[in-house]
Design a protein around this motif. Sequence first.
Motif, PDB file in Angstrom:
ATOM      1  N   LYS A 169      28.163 -22.957  -1.981  1.00 42.91           N
ATOM      2  CA  LYS A 169      26.972 -22.569  -1.215  1.00 42.91           C
ATOM      3  C   LYS A 169      25.783 -23.511  -1.462  1.00 42.91           C
ATOM      4  N   ILE A 170      26.083 -24.811  -1.408  1.00 37.99           N
ATOM      5  CA  ILE A 170      25.035 -25.820  -1.481  1.00 37.99           C
ATOM      6  C   ILE A 170      25.195 -26.767  -0.298  1.00 37.99           C
ATOM      7  N   GLN A 171      24.147 -27.546  -0.013  1.00 43.24           N
ATOM      8  CA  GLN A 171      24.145 -28.385   1.187  1.00 43.24           C
ATOM      9  C   GLN A 171      23.352 -29.659   0.945  1.00 43.24           C
ATOM     10  N   VAL A 172      23.815 -30.747   1.562  1.00 44.64           N
ATOM     11  CA  VAL A 172      23.093 -32.019   1.502  1.00 44.64           C
ATOM     12  C   VAL A 172      22.198 -32.114   2.735  1.00 44.64           C
ATOM     13  N   ALA A 223      20.453 -42.891   0.180  1.00 40.47           N
ATOM     14  CA  ALA A 223      20.661 -42.303   1.503  1.00 40.47           C
ATOM     15  C   ALA A 223      19.476 -41.473   1.979  1.00 40.47           C
ATOM     16  N   GLY A 224      18.522 -41.219   1.106  1.00 41.18           N
ATOM     17  CA  GLY A 224      17.378 -40.380   1.480  1.00 41.18           C
ATOM     18  C   GLY A 224      17.766 -38.928   1.636  1.00 41.18           C
ATOM     19  N   THR A 225      18.598 -38.432   0.702  1.00 36.81           N
ATOM     20  CA  THR A 225      19.076 -37.055   0.781  1.00 36.81           C
ATOM     21  C   THR A 225      18.736 -36.278  -0.480  1.00 36.81           C
ATOM     22  N   SER A 226      18.860 -34.963  -0.382  1.00 31.46           N
ATOM     23  CA  SER A 226      18.735 -34.053  -1.514  1.00 31.46           C
ATOM     24  C   SER A 226      19.793 -32.976  -1.353  1.00 31.46           C
TER      25      SER A 226
END
Length: 167
Positions: free
Chosen positions: A108-111, A155-158
């Motif tokens: 239950k996590i998301q990029v 990539a500029g993600t979290s």
Amino acid sequence: MTDAARQALEAEVLNRENDDDSAKATEKVRNFRIKHSSLASIEARIAAQLIDVLLPLGVTFLVSYGSFITMSLSYSNVVGEVSLALCFVYWLFKDGFGGQSIGKKIMKIQVIEHATGSACSPPRSLIRAIPMGLGIIDCAFALGKERRRLGDMAAGTSVIRAGSGSR
């Protein structure tokens, strides 16, 4: 009013409406902030990574072994190589469809894109995956305040808890 003037006026009104919509979208992006409390935990990220490594490898092993016992050696080798290639492609693009790999869905996590909050795209997933070759060096960065590894920075993600409010 002539037809040409009416068309010009309609075009100008439509253009201004589009400018308003894009200004609202820009303002929405400008106001996006990730709350520290919505970041995915290190434990959830590790568990998701383990699932994303072990599950495709397990499937690859089963397919390869099944082909080994049922096919000739030359066909079995081709099946094994293709399944290993598909496993590698999965690892490169696993977060690029809705921001969730199989492991991330389970945990239950998301990029998301760090600047906008939108789900990670396939190109960003590829950029994000490349630094994984650095192993522990890449992952050590996730222990920082923002919990972003080198791949996330590139990539500029979290990575956030899925469904968490990030504003």
